[in-house]
Design a protein around this motif. Structure first.
Motif, PDB file in Angstrom:
ATOM      1  N   PHE A 272       0.916  -1.269   0.055  1.00  0.00           N
ATOM      2  CA  PHE A 272       0.047   0.243   0.002  1.00  0.00           C
ATOM      3  C   PHE A 272       0.972   1.206  -0.038  1.00  0.00           C
ATOM      4  O   PHE A 272       0.282   2.362   0.138  1.00  0.00           O
ATOM      5  CB  PHE A 272      -0.713  -0.002   1.246  1.00  0.00           C
ATOM      6  CG  PHE A 272      -2.125  -0.512   1.014  1.00  0.00           C
ATOM      7  CD1 PHE A 272      -2.280  -1.853   0.478  1.00  0.00           C
ATOM      8  CD2 PHE A 272      -3.648   0.021   1.161  1.00  0.00           C
ATOM      9  CE1 PHE A 272      -3.507  -2.719  -0.001  1.00  0.00           C
ATOM     10  CE2 PHE A 272      -4.759  -0.561   1.085  1.00  0.00           C
ATOM     11  CZ  PHE A 272      -4.719  -1.958   0.507  1.00  0.00           C
ATOM     12  N   THR A 273       2.117   1.235   0.009  1.00  0.00           N
ATOM     13  CA  THR A 273       2.888   2.323   0.038  1.00  0.00           C
ATOM     14  C   THR A 273       2.887   3.257  -1.269  1.00  0.00           C
ATOM     15  O   THR A 273       2.506   4.548  -1.400  1.00  0.00           O
ATOM     16  CB  THR A 273       4.378   2.000   0.284  1.00  0.00           C
ATOM     17  OG1 THR A 273       4.567   1.439   1.529  1.00  0.00           O
ATOM     18  CG2 THR A 273       5.247   3.535   0.333  1.00  0.00           C
ATOM     19  N   SER A 274       3.217   2.597  -2.382  1.00  0.00           N
ATOM     20  CA  SER A 274       2.898   3.118  -3.758  1.00  0.00           C
ATOM     21  C   SER A 274       3.035   2.087  -4.745  1.00  0.00           C
ATOM     22  O   SER A 274       3.382   0.904  -4.310  1.00  0.00           O
ATOM     23  CB  SER A 274       4.196   4.105  -3.980  1.00  0.00           C
ATOM     24  OG  SER A 274       5.299   3.611  -4.029  1.00  0.00           O
ATOM     25  N   GLU A 275       2.728   2.305  -5.842  1.00  0.00           N
ATOM     26  CA  GLU A 275       2.830   1.394  -6.945  1.00  0.00           C
ATOM     27  C   GLU A 275       4.236   0.930  -7.168  1.00  0.00           C
ATOM     28  O   GLU A 275       4.651  -0.418  -7.350  1.00  0.00           O
ATOM     29  CB  GLU A 275       2.537   1.956  -8.160  1.00  0.00           C
ATOM     30  CG  GLU A 275       2.442   0.975  -9.495  1.00  0.00           C
ATOM     31  CD  GLU A 275       2.035   1.543 -10.664  1.00  0.00           C
ATOM     32  OE1 GLU A 275       2.025   0.900 -11.747  1.00  0.00           O
ATOM     33  OE2 GLU A 275       1.631   2.836 -10.652  1.00  0.00           O
ATOM     34  N   PHE A 278       5.238  -1.092  -4.099  1.00  0.00           N
ATOM     35  CA  PHE A 278       4.428  -2.695  -4.206  1.00  0.00           C
ATOM     36  C   PHE A 278       5.559  -3.629  -5.077  1.00  0.00           C
ATOM     37  O   PHE A 278       5.659  -4.663  -4.913  1.00  0.00           O
ATOM     38  CB  PHE A 278       3.351  -2.504  -4.792  1.00  0.00           C
ATOM     39  CG  PHE A 278       2.474  -3.465  -5.322  1.00  0.00           C
ATOM     40  CD1 PHE A 278       2.289  -4.708  -4.484  1.00  0.00           C
ATOM     41  CD2 PHE A 278       1.743  -3.861  -6.485  1.00  0.00           C
ATOM     42  CE1 PHE A 278       1.606  -5.877  -4.793  1.00  0.00           C
ATOM     43  CE2 PHE A 278       0.926  -4.720  -6.884  1.00  0.00           C
ATOM     44  CZ  PHE A 278       0.944  -5.965  -5.969  1.00  0.00           C
ATOM     45  N   ALA A 279       5.867  -2.877  -6.333  1.00  0.00           N
ATOM     46  CA  ALA A 279       6.767  -4.011  -7.249  1.00  0.00           C
ATOM     47  C   ALA A 279       8.085  -4.150  -6.486  1.00  0.00           C
ATOM     48  O   ALA A 279       8.421  -5.311  -6.621  1.00  0.00           O
ATOM     49  CB  ALA A 279       6.966  -2.890  -8.175  1.00  0.00           C
ATOM     50  N   ARG A 283       9.489  -8.443  -5.533  1.00  0.00           N
ATOM     51  CA  ARG A 283      10.879  -8.654  -5.819  1.00  0.00           C
ATOM     52  C   ARG A 283      11.423  -9.135  -4.401  1.00  0.00           C
ATOM     53  O   ARG A 283      12.153 -10.326  -4.519  1.00  0.00           O
ATOM     54  CB  ARG A 283      11.670  -7.969  -6.360  1.00  0.00           C
ATOM     55  CG  ARG A 283      11.088  -7.515  -7.975  1.00  0.00           C
ATOM     56  CD  ARG A 283      12.241  -6.795  -8.627  1.00  0.00           C
ATOM     57  NE  ARG A 283      11.841  -6.616 -10.083  1.00  0.00           N
ATOM     58  CZ  ARG A 283      11.122  -5.606 -10.410  1.00  0.00           C
ATOM     59  NH1 ARG A 283      10.512  -4.530  -9.522  1.00  0.00           N
ATOM     60  NH2 ARG A 283      10.687  -5.599 -11.634  1.00  0.00           N
ATOM     61  N   ALA A 284      11.324  -8.199  -3.315  1.00  0.00           N
ATOM     62  CA  ALA A 284      11.859  -8.588  -2.053  1.00  0.00           C
ATOM     63  C   ALA A 284      11.574  -9.818  -1.470  1.00  0.00           C
ATOM     64  O   ALA A 284      12.307 -10.590  -0.704  1.00  0.00           O
ATOM     65  CB  ALA A 284      11.806  -7.340  -1.125  1.00  0.00           C
ATOM     66  N   GLN A 313       5.837  -6.313 -14.186  1.00  0.00           N
ATOM     67  CA  GLN A 313       7.172  -6.762 -14.493  1.00  0.00           C
ATOM     68  C   GLN A 313       7.640  -7.283 -13.394  1.00  0.00           C
ATOM     69  O   GLN A 313       8.759  -8.322 -13.499  1.00  0.00           O
ATOM     70  CB  GLN A 313       7.805  -5.325 -14.851  1.00  0.00           C
ATOM     71  CG  GLN A 313       7.494  -4.728 -16.321  1.00  0.00           C
ATOM     72  CD  GLN A 313       8.203  -3.397 -16.595  1.00  0.00           C
ATOM     73  OE1 GLN A 313       9.304  -3.144 -16.158  1.00  0.00           O
ATOM     74  NE2 GLN A 313       7.375  -2.512 -17.015  1.00  0.00           N
ATOM     75  N   ALA A 314       7.527  -6.863 -11.956  1.00  0.00           N
ATOM     76  CA  ALA A 314       7.914  -7.728 -10.964  1.00  0.00           C
ATOM     77  C   ALA A 314       7.403  -9.098 -10.817  1.00  0.00           C
ATOM     78  O   ALA A 314       8.273  -9.947 -10.392  1.00  0.00           O
ATOM     79  CB  ALA A 314       7.609  -6.834  -9.747  1.00  0.00           C
TER      80      ALA A 314
END
Length: 920
Positions: A272-275, A278-279, A283-284, A313-314
């Motif tokens: 929910f922080t930002s798009e 989120f991506a 990956r993390a 893409q993530a």
């Protein structure tokens, strides 16, 4: 339903009341007002053209320019005169960050990889920021919507963070004492465990999630500690540091997963922080946390339907690495149930705007008639609405605009950003209030393109088409999951006059007669561009171009119970997606190594087809069942053997209890089978990280180990006479056994040397360092350590002379008016880090005379607001002992980041306390 409308703007021209009489020709009124807005667009300066159109008009309004109509932009501005924006630049580095801070902007999320910074900036600074030559665009923060379905007539009030902390701490105090991680479903079990036959599948095939890590992305895990205390979640949930988010949708999703695969490892990060964040977290979870299966329940409004954007893409990256990815299909309705708020197709010139407006108005009517306005149902008031067209991200030179009108033809909202070659093909607004609203699309300039117009949780009364599902859930290797009720029907109408909602089969199983939720989003998804922006069908950006992805693929249960009060029941595709992910985890647990292609074939091949017959774009291949999937994949209980914690006993030397240079010790090493099946042929190989520390024998057989059992073997560890004093030995252990999950590895540390009794203190002596509010870059202060070498013990204190809860107190070690906002980390000279505290402590003020000690009884993660000011000994979030594997000499850095709004403080006083070793 959770809707964030940051960046969604309602711009209103002066209009008559809702009940005013409509003029004879509402279209004439509409065209006149659209033309007036277009004149504003044409008159923008070069800096204004970089701004979101709503920001530009808000600034003009505040400047009192006469040419501006009487509009209300809806741009959310704080009492301090700030608003959240995304700044796009050629390069994001210290120079840009410093310039943003110099104009009063607070940094929220910098992303050098994407050239974007999310900031909270003074409205008066926006023209300055947009005027910088390296800045390419400034837009309002893009919002998102989750797949949780709530009553559209209810609007949950925003909960102040202090009230939230009080609620969570009260619930936690009422719960039982924390339990250790165990194969335990807890106090509440999802009805989906029964309806998907996961309960019988676990019993029949003896698989429980062994060897699989399932991770979720959603809003937050506010009640994680509460769910752990009741056994509804295990004690070892892996939450990425600083990424716990806010809310409990994530907690509810994790509970569903744990109910179906109680022996799987779990992880979480906020979406929910930002798009961009989120991506990054997708990956993390794979590349840092090692998650095998990832599931989320959100879509950002800015996710393109026609090209894989940043989240997609993530998803592509993690699935290419072997992970499975599940995502909620969404709750935006479908054409089969007649409740779609989506229209997509080729732009068609209506011919109605000629001579009245610049450009051409789109005709929605697929027949011989002309209809440039698409009507909305009464329930569509206040809904986020997006317009996309088939151009690449950051590459659109075709300029389309979007308008919403009331029944009298007055323009009540618009989005008319400038697209001139390096912009996204995207417009966004929120519909107004009242009935009789309608939408219009105008091609301001450029070529004809395929369009998608979506009203999130709204409906068209005129023309609609399938295909609202979009974004990362439409990524080629992602599983988009539709919803079917497990038990009781959705207890409210989506809109007045709707037919009854379907009920689920609980306590029976899902069958071919199960019915989907009426709100579940439909596919398919037409894609025109590869992720890099190259066209799939060059020259054809119409309904005959691109490629079509069949979405969704599968259906799973919603309307289930969790231990979280606000999620009992839990409806929406947000609940369906974790059921599907957990069922896949059962299959992977019973058949490790299943590829994405194999699990896809098995899931779709064993799904029970729901009406209409055959694959459909509402439920995909049908509802999945765990028993059918495990039978198809040939699930068998798998062993999983890992080395335990070694015990070291000196056997040759000076007779004391310490292993010193030139001495020998027996290392007793357990091997534990934490899996579901018996481990055969267990063998353990042990090496050291230093040639001056030798292990014999290097390899030992442990024979067979039953599930849940352990065995030990002894090894000899010998240190050379010139082994470095106090240097710990890292054992490199490789455990093999018969099974796909073999081998496992671990690297336990063995202490050497006799600890010194002398404690050396190294205190920070600099000036107070301000902690910036809600800024991930945080504040840092350092101390230098000399003359220690390797440390036998390490503790860290936040000091102070007089402990108080007074705001900005100069006598405490760390003052802050909401300690639960903070994440504190300690970085050693080697670069290793330990997290001291992470969003713990609730709403209390100040840390003072706090000692972080691995041997402390109480973890700081359990600190409550009532403990403020925080004093005494606390166990850190991650062990400080891990920082002792290298020399302690050098610079140590204490960093504190504030991850929430409205509270501030400073780093004032702290110390490291180190002991070395006695000479050998």
């Amino acid at each position: 339903m959770v809707i964030f409308t940051a960046g969604v703007t309602i711009v209103g021209l002066a209009t008559p009341g809702v009940n005013a009489q409509a003029p004879a020709d509402p279209a004439t009124t509409a065209y006149a007002q659209i033309a007036a807005l277009q004149q504003l667009k044409k008159s923008m300066t070069s800096a204004e053209r970089k701004l979101d159109s709503r920001l530009a008009i808000e600034l003009r309004k505040r400047a009192g320019k006469a040419a501006l109509p009487k509009v209300s932009t809806g741009v959310e501005v704080t009492k301090a005169g700030t608003t959240e924006i995304e700044v796009h630049a050629e390069k994001v580095g210290d120079d840009l960050i410093d310039r943003l801070r110099s104009v009063g902007a607070g940094i929220r999320y910098p992303s050098p990889e994407t050239g974007t910074v999310l900031v909270e900036a003074p409205l008066t600074s926006l023209t300055t920021i947009a005027g910088w030559t390296d800045v390419t665009g400034v837009n309002l923060e893009h919002g998102l919507i989750s797949g949780r379905q709530q009553d559209p007539k209810s609007t949950p009030a925003a909960e102040p963070k202090g009230a939230k902390v009080a609620r969570i701490e009260t619930a936690l105090q009422k719960a039982a004492a924390p339990r250790a991680a165990a194969v335990n479903q807890g106090s509440v079990i999802s009805e989906g465990d029964r309806t998907h036959a996961a309960d019988t599948a676990r019993t029949r095939y003896k698989v429980t999630g062994t060897g699989v890590k399932v991770c979720a992305l959603s809003d937050g895990v506010d009640s994680l500690a509460q769910a752990q205390s009741t056994g509804d979640l295990p004690a070892d949930v892996d939450v990425l540091t600083g990424q716990e988010g806010s809310g409990d949708e994530g907690t509810a999703m994790l509970e569903i997963i744990h109910d179906l695969v109680p022996n799987a490892q779990l992880g979480f990060a906020t979406a929910f922080t930002s798009e961009i964040s989120f991506a990054d977290n997708i990956r993390a979870l794979r590349f840092t946390a090692g998650c095998d299966i990832i599931v989320d329940d959100v879509v950002y409004y800015h996710e393109s339907p026609f090209q894989d954007g940043l989240p997609a893409q993530a998803v592509n990256d993690v699935t290419a690495d072997g992970a499975y990815y599940f995502s909620s299909a969404g709750n935006e309705g479908n054409t089969l149930d007649g409740i779609s708020g989506n229209w997509e197709g080729d732009f068609v010139d209506s011919g109605r705007g000629i001579g009245k407006i610049a450009g051409d108005a789109h005709d929605f009517d697929p027949g011989t008639s002309v209809q440039e306005f698409n009507g909305l149902t009464p329930n569509s008031a206040g809904r986020v609405t997006t317009l996309w067209w088939a151009d690449p991200l950051e590459g659109s030179a075709n300029d389309y605009d979007l308008y919403v009108l009331d029944r009298a033809g007055n323009v009540t909202g618009f989005s008319q950003d400038v697209q001139d070659g390096d912009d996204d093909p995207f417009e966004i607004l929120a519909t107004g209030s009242g009935t009789g609203q309608k939408l219009a699309v105008v091609k301001f300039a450029g070529a004809d393109r395929y369009l998608q117009l979506s009203v999130f949780r709204g409906r068209f009364t005129g023309f609609s088409t399938p295909g609202v599902l979009r974004g990362h859930s439409a990524a080629e290797q992602a599983f988009a999951v539709a919803a079917t009720p497990a038990a009781e029907p959705l207890p409210f109408d989506l809109e007045a006059g709707d037919p009854p909602n379907p009920a689920g089969p609980y306590p029976n199983l899902h069958t071919r007669q199960s019915q989907p939720e009426r709100f579940t989003s439909d596919g398919p998804r037409r894609i025109f561009y590869n992720a890099d922006g190259t066209p799939i069908t060059p020259g054809d950006f119409s309904s005959t171009g691109g490629t079509v992805r069949a979405k969704p693929q599968i259906t799973a249960a919603d309307g289930v119970t969790t231990s979280i009060a606000d999620f009992a029941p839990f409806f929406g595709t947000s609940a369906a997606a974790p059921h599907a992910a957990a069922i896949a985890a059962l299959a992977l647990s019973g058949n490790p190594g299943l590829t994405n292609a194999e699990i896809r074939t098995a899931l779709t091949g064993t799904a029970l087809d729901l009406a209409p017959t055959g694959y459909d774009n509402r439920t995909g291949y049908g509802v999945i069942r765990a028993d059918l999937l495990l039978r198809n994949t040939g699930a068998t209980p798998q062993p999983l053997v890992r080395a335990g914690t070694p015990t070291v006993t000196p056997t040759a030397g000076d007779g004391d209890a310490y292993l010193e240079p030139g001495e020998t010790a027996t290392v007793t090493l357990p091997a534990e089978n934490i899996g579901d099946g018996t481990a055969t042929g267990v063998n353990v190989v042990v090496d050291s990280d230093d040639p001056k520390a030798t292990v014999t024998p290097r390899s030992r057989s442990y024979g067979n180990i039953a599930a849940g059992a352990s065995k030990t073997r002894d090894y000899t560890l010998k240190l050379a006479v010139d082994y470095p004093l106090g240097r710990p030995v890292t054992l490199r252990i490789r455990t093999t056994f018969a099974g796909v999950l073999s081998p496992t590895t671990s690297n336990p540390i063995v202490s050497t040397g006799q600890p010194s009794a002398t404690v050396l203190d190294f205190a920070y002596s600099g000036a107070p360092v301000a902690i910036p509010d809600n800024d991930p870059t945080g504040a840092s202060a350092s101390v230098s350590v000399t003359g220690v070498g390797y440390a036998s013990s390490l503790t860290f204190s936040i000091d102070g002379t007089e402990c108080t809860t007074t705001a900005a107190s100069p006598t405490v070690g760390l003052d802050h008016t909401f300690v639960g906002d903070l994440v504190g980390t300690l970085t050693a000279p080697s670069g290793g880090t330990a997290t001291l505290f992470a969003r713990s402590g609730g709403g209390g003020n100040n840390l003072c005379q706090v000692l972080f000690d691995d041997n402390a009884v109480n973890p700081f993660s359990g600190a409550l607001s009532a403990n403020a000011p925080y004093t005494g000994s606390w166990k850190p979030n991650s062990p400080l002992g891990a920082l002792r594997s290298s020399s302690a000499d050098g610079t140590w850095t204490f960093q504190v980041t504030d991850r929430a709004n409205a509270d501030t403080g400073s780093i004032r006083a702290f110390s490291l306390h180190l002991t070395g070793f006695e000479p050998a």
